[in-house]
Design an enzyme around this catalytic site. Structure first.
Site, mmCIF file in Angstrom:
data_model
loop_
_atom_site.group_PDB
_atom_site.id
_atom_site.type_symbol
_atom_site.label_atom_id
_atom_site.label_comp_id
_atom_site.label_asym_id
_atom_site.label_seq_id
_atom_site.Cartn_x
_atom_site.Cartn_y
_atom_site.Cartn_z
ATOM 1 N N CYS A 184 1.323 -1.367 -0.189
ATOM 2 C CA CYS A 184 -0.294 0.059 0.062
ATOM 3 C C CYS A 184 1.253 0.932 0.094
ATOM 4 O O CYS A 184 0.118 2.573 -0.327
ATOM 5 C CB CYS A 184 -0.803 -0.171 1.522
ATOM 6 S SG CYS A 184 -2.626 -1.068 1.087
ATOM 7 N N GLY B 280 12.289 -4.869 2.166
ATOM 8 C CA GLY B 280 11.708 -5.133 3.339
ATOM 9 C C GLY B 280 10.413 -4.257 3.212
ATOM 10 O O GLY B 280 10.265 -3.090 2.422
ATOM 11 N N GLU C 10 7.844 -2.395 6.646
ATOM 12 C CA GLU C 10 7.382 -2.665 8.155
ATOM 13 C C GLU C 10 6.048 -2.162 8.382
ATOM 14 O O GLU C 10 5.448 -2.024 9.304
ATOM 15 C CB GLU C 10 8.185 -1.210 8.370
ATOM 16 C CG GLU C 10 7.492 -0.144 8.006
ATOM 17 C CD GLU C 10 7.904 0.445 6.529
ATOM 18 O OE1 GLU C 10 7.710 1.920 6.396
ATOM 19 O OE2 GLU C 10 8.432 -0.019 5.621
ATOM 20 N N HIS D 181 16.681 -2.868 10.075
ATOM 21 C CA HIS D 181 15.613 -1.920 9.373
ATOM 22 C C HIS D 181 14.804 -1.306 9.619
ATOM 23 O O HIS D 181 13.987 -0.804 10.238
ATOM 24 C CB HIS D 181 16.155 -1.615 8.014
ATOM 25 C CG HIS D 181 15.351 -0.114 6.914
ATOM 26 N ND1 HIS D 181 16.497 0.897 7.782
ATOM 27 C CD2 HIS D 181 14.370 -0.140 7.224
ATOM 28 C CE1 HIS D 181 15.912 2.125 6.810
ATOM 29 N NE2 HIS D 181 14.636 0.876 6.294
ATOM 30 N N GLU D 182 13.388 -3.300 9.160
ATOM 31 C CA GLU D 182 12.311 -2.791 9.396
ATOM 32 C C GLU D 182 11.630 -2.862 11.272
ATOM 33 O O GLU D 182 10.557 -2.323 11.210
ATOM 34 C CB GLU D 182 11.986 -4.281 9.241
ATOM 35 C CG GLU D 182 11.924 -4.666 7.138
ATOM 36 C CD GLU D 182 11.850 -3.185 6.340
ATOM 37 O OE1 GLU D 182 11.047 -2.310 7.251
ATOM 38 O OE2 GLU D 182 12.624 -2.740 5.553
ATOM 39 N N HIS E 133 11.520 0.805 12.474
ATOM 40 C CA HIS E 133 10.423 1.361 11.927
ATOM 41 C C HIS E 133 9.518 1.183 12.942
ATOM 42 O O HIS E 133 8.553 1.762 12.203
ATOM 43 C CB HIS E 133 9.778 0.229 10.168
ATOM 44 C CG HIS E 133 10.210 1.589 9.297
ATOM 45 N ND1 HIS E 133 10.274 2.864 9.740
ATOM 46 C CD2 HIS E 133 10.942 1.173 7.820
ATOM 47 C CE1 HIS E 133 10.313 2.889 7.859
ATOM 48 N NE2 HIS E 133 11.386 1.463 7.415
ATOM 49 N N GLU F 106 11.968 7.292 7.341
ATOM 50 C CA GLU F 106 13.530 6.919 7.448
ATOM 51 C C GLU F 106 14.755 7.076 6.753
ATOM 52 O O GLU F 106 15.995 6.158 7.959
ATOM 53 C CB GLU F 106 13.722 6.666 5.270
ATOM 54 C CG GLU F 106 12.540 6.594 4.758
ATOM 55 C CD GLU F 106 12.141 4.716 4.806
ATOM 56 O OE1 GLU F 106 12.916 3.793 5.287
ATOM 57 O OE2 GLU F 106 11.023 4.360 5.206
ATOM 58 N N ASP G 200 6.218 7.362 -5.921
ATOM 59 C CA ASP G 200 6.717 6.935 -5.986
ATOM 60 C C ASP G 200 7.611 7.117 -6.987
ATOM 61 O O ASP G 200 8.965 6.566 -7.063
ATOM 62 C CB ASP G 200 5.761 5.240 -6.962
ATOM 63 C CG ASP G 200 4.715 4.736 -5.887
ATOM 64 O OD1 ASP G 200 5.097 4.675 -4.597
ATOM 65 O OD2 ASP G 200 3.681 3.609 -6.291
ATOM 66 N N TYR H 188 16.779 8.128 2.970
ATOM 67 C CA TYR H 188 17.626 7.315 3.491
ATOM 68 C C TYR H 188 18.343 8.319 4.109
ATOM 69 O O TYR H 188 19.104 8.471 5.251
ATOM 70 C CB TYR H 188 17.816 6.023 2.668
ATOM 71 C CG TYR H 188 16.285 5.104 2.747
ATOM 72 C CD1 TYR H 188 16.037 3.831 3.540
ATOM 73 C CD2 TYR H 188 15.355 6.093 1.821
ATOM 74 C CE1 TYR H 188 14.508 4.041 3.165
ATOM 75 C CE2 TYR H 188 13.783 5.168 1.485
ATOM 76 C CZ TYR H 188 14.453 3.814 1.921
ATOM 77 O OH TYR H 188 12.999 3.358 1.856
ATOM 78 N N LYS I 108 16.154 -2.999 -6.236
ATOM 79 C CA LYS I 108 17.639 -2.785 -6.000
ATOM 80 C C LYS I 108 18.700 -3.164 -6.811
ATOM 81 O O LYS I 108 19.521 -2.872 -6.905
ATOM 82 C CB LYS I 108 18.015 -2.806 -4.365
ATOM 83 C CG LYS I 108 19.353 -2.689 -4.073
ATOM 84 C CD LYS I 108 19.623 -3.146 -2.732
ATOM 85 C CE LYS I 108 20.684 -2.848 -1.424
ATOM 86 N NZ LYS I 108 21.141 -2.846 -0.292
#
Length: 545
Positions: free
Chosen positions: A83, A217, A219, A243-244, A247, A266, A323, A331, A514
């Protein structure tokens, strides 16, 4: 007024009276969908319970539907959602903005063979009394969340316990490997709690998705989504989990008010993630991670984003699909600002209490950068003179790289640089000084750094040297996706045609942006550019033919 996208609205009802409410659906905008406006009855100050009956579209941007053949086990179809940033409106009519938070409950019916999970706590399941071939699942998320954190997954899933409050879920083909890879999850959670305060979400489960998942990932609370590209077999890529996990505080608990302030999510999350890694694996590990990503930030800002408007820490995104603005900038530029502030304000002993107080102050809320900055100044009242010397306008609003480059400890990169220099200085006619033992004492992360440094050489290695490197180090046999990416980019850079089959295999076996994007962007000679372009749009594994 609610956001919607490709939803077929059937009716809107006031549940307390049964009254049908009038509504209108505005013109569709390409990215943002349609404005759903509902005419509400007079409330006299009372709460309303509104029911909207609707269908989603088969093309809903929040969902990915996979046939059984597209899964690892090939037994059942598979569904997962994504989402973030503004795709929830194709799932649920809602105020699809991170400035609005809400709890939710869900009741979902599915075939018995399908296991359903959500970004919420399961409150039970039972056989559907009206159809014994189906099950009914119930979920509740008591903590208010923004719409982008609603998530659902359904498929042929199994789980393994990996801690007192954690399971890992996946298809059975991956579940044991995933349990091994993420066995340090509880240690990471406890370390994060020490830094940020109590974990409020109850469970922290992980879901390993099919390879088509485009991110490392996501979160989603109670159920982090992760890519199977993390299953390297050596725990070297479990950094994504840190990292997640971070979050859970920075992003999920304290949230940016809108995508323009995405760095609040981030930048803080990268900062906490590296704090976790520093405490678990040593401060040099945190330092080398930051140093390596500084180089990647520089490449992205200069080579990809061309020092354009999306290199601002707080960009203007009015009318822009979030997006389209997604990049490494929030980040790493955000992390660099926080690292710089920690340095000038007295180090971790001074700054870590601020981090915990910031989360406590703004938990369950959505904020912008002005609120963050005001709290920073109020917390460090005795050091306002130091904060006033920070060039805030440049940090927040200027394009390009951060105005200050921190001095990182790069001691872990020394053997990587030495090996890189040795290859660079050697003659094509005499490579006898190299052997497989060169990398046996290097960690997976150091091997990645070594390859990255080779990639950045001003005078590229010759094809002869790269072939010798493969003969000795067997990089084509590696499972670690980070190493595979750097290695393939090196092979493509020297135009080694034998590497085409490996590059095609890599971009066809997983969809993580990535890893896929750099292969396309760096495919410089015509044969691979044309074949990759064809693969990209055929949606088939055509490389075999």
């Amino acid at each position: 007024v609610l956001d919607s996208k490709d939803l077929k609205i059937k009716n809107v009802t006031d549940q307390s009276t049964g009254q049908q409410l009038s509504y209108s659906l505005g013109d569709k905008l390409e990215v943002f969908g349609s404005r759903l406006e509902i005419r509400l009855p007079t409330t006299n100050g009372n709460k309303l319970n509104i029911s909207i009956e609707y269908d989603t579209s088969p093309e809903a941007s929040a969902f990915q539907w996979l046939t059984a053949d597209q899964t690892a086990g090939k037994r059942q179809p598979y569904l997962f959602s994504q989402c973030q940033a503004i795709h929830c409106r194709s799932f649920v009519p809602c105020q699809d903005t991170p400035s609005v938070k809400f709890p939710y409950t869900a009741k979902i019916t599915a075939p018995k063979e399908i296991t359903l999970l959500m970004s919420a706590i399961s409150t039970g399941s039972e056989t559907d009394s009206s159809d014994s071939t189906k099950s009914i699942y119930r979920f509740e998320q008591k903590v208010p969340i923004p719409s982008y954190l609603i998530a659902i997954v359904g498929g042929d899933l199994e789980s393994r316990d990996i801690g007192p409050r954690s399971k890992v879920w996946s298809e059975k083909e991956f579940v044991d490997a995933a349990a091994f890879e993420f066995s340090e999850t509880e240690t990471m959670l406890k370390t994060a709690e020490d830094l940020c305060g109590p974990y409020v979400w109850g469970r922290y489960d992980l879901l390993v998705l099919p390879p088509s998942f485009p991110y490392g990932g996501m979160e989603n609370p109670c159920l982090t989504f992760v890519t199977p590209t993390l299953l390297a077999g050596d725990k070297s890529l479990a950094d994504v989990v840190a990292h997640e996990i971070s979050h859970s505080w920075t992003g999920n608990l304290v949230t940016n008010k809108n995508p323009e302030h995405f760095w609040l999510n981030e930048g803080h999350t990268v900062f906490v993630e590296r704090k976790i890694k520093g405490r678990m694996y040593g401060e040099p590990y945190r330092q080398i991670s930051a140093a390596e990503r500084w180089i990647e930030l520089q490449q992205s800002v200069v080579d990809v984003l061309k020092n354009g408007p999306y290199t601002k820490l707080i960009p203007d995104l009015r009318g822009v699909d979030p997006d389209d603005a997604f990049s490494i900038v929030p980040y790493e530029k955000g992390f660099t600002l926080l690292y710089h502030l920690e340095t000038i304000l007295g180090g971790p002993d001074e700054f870590e209490p601020f981090l915990k107080a910031y989360i406590e102050k703004f938990k369950y809320k959505s904020i912008d950068s002005t609120q963050w900055k005001d709290f920073l100044f109020s917390f460090f009242q005795s050091k306002v003179d130091v904060l006033n010397k920070v060039d805030w306008d440049t940090w927040f609003s200027a394009v390009g790289m951060p105005p200050i480059k921190p001095e990182y400890d790069e001691s872990l990169a020394v053997p990587c640089q030495e090996l890189c220099d040795k290859w660079s200085a050697s003659s094509d006619s005499d490579l006898s000084q190299f052997s497989a033992k060169d990398i046996t004492m290097l960690t997976s992360n150091q091997i990645r750094i070594f390859l990255y440094k080779v990639l950045l050489l001003e005078s590229p290695l010759s094809l002869i040297k790269v072939k010798k490197m493969e003969e000795l180090y067997k990089f084509n046999d590696r499972k670690n996706s980070e190493i595979r990416l750097k290695w393939l980019l090196l092979c493509l850079k020297v135009h080694w045609e034998d590497s085409i089959q490996y590059a095609l295999k890599f971009v066809n076996e997983q969809g993580r942006m990535k890893f896929v994007r750099p292969i396309y962007r760096n495919s410089s000679f015509p044969i691979i550019t044309n074949v990759l372009y064809f693969c990209k749009f055929s949606k088939r594994r055509v490389y075999q033919t």
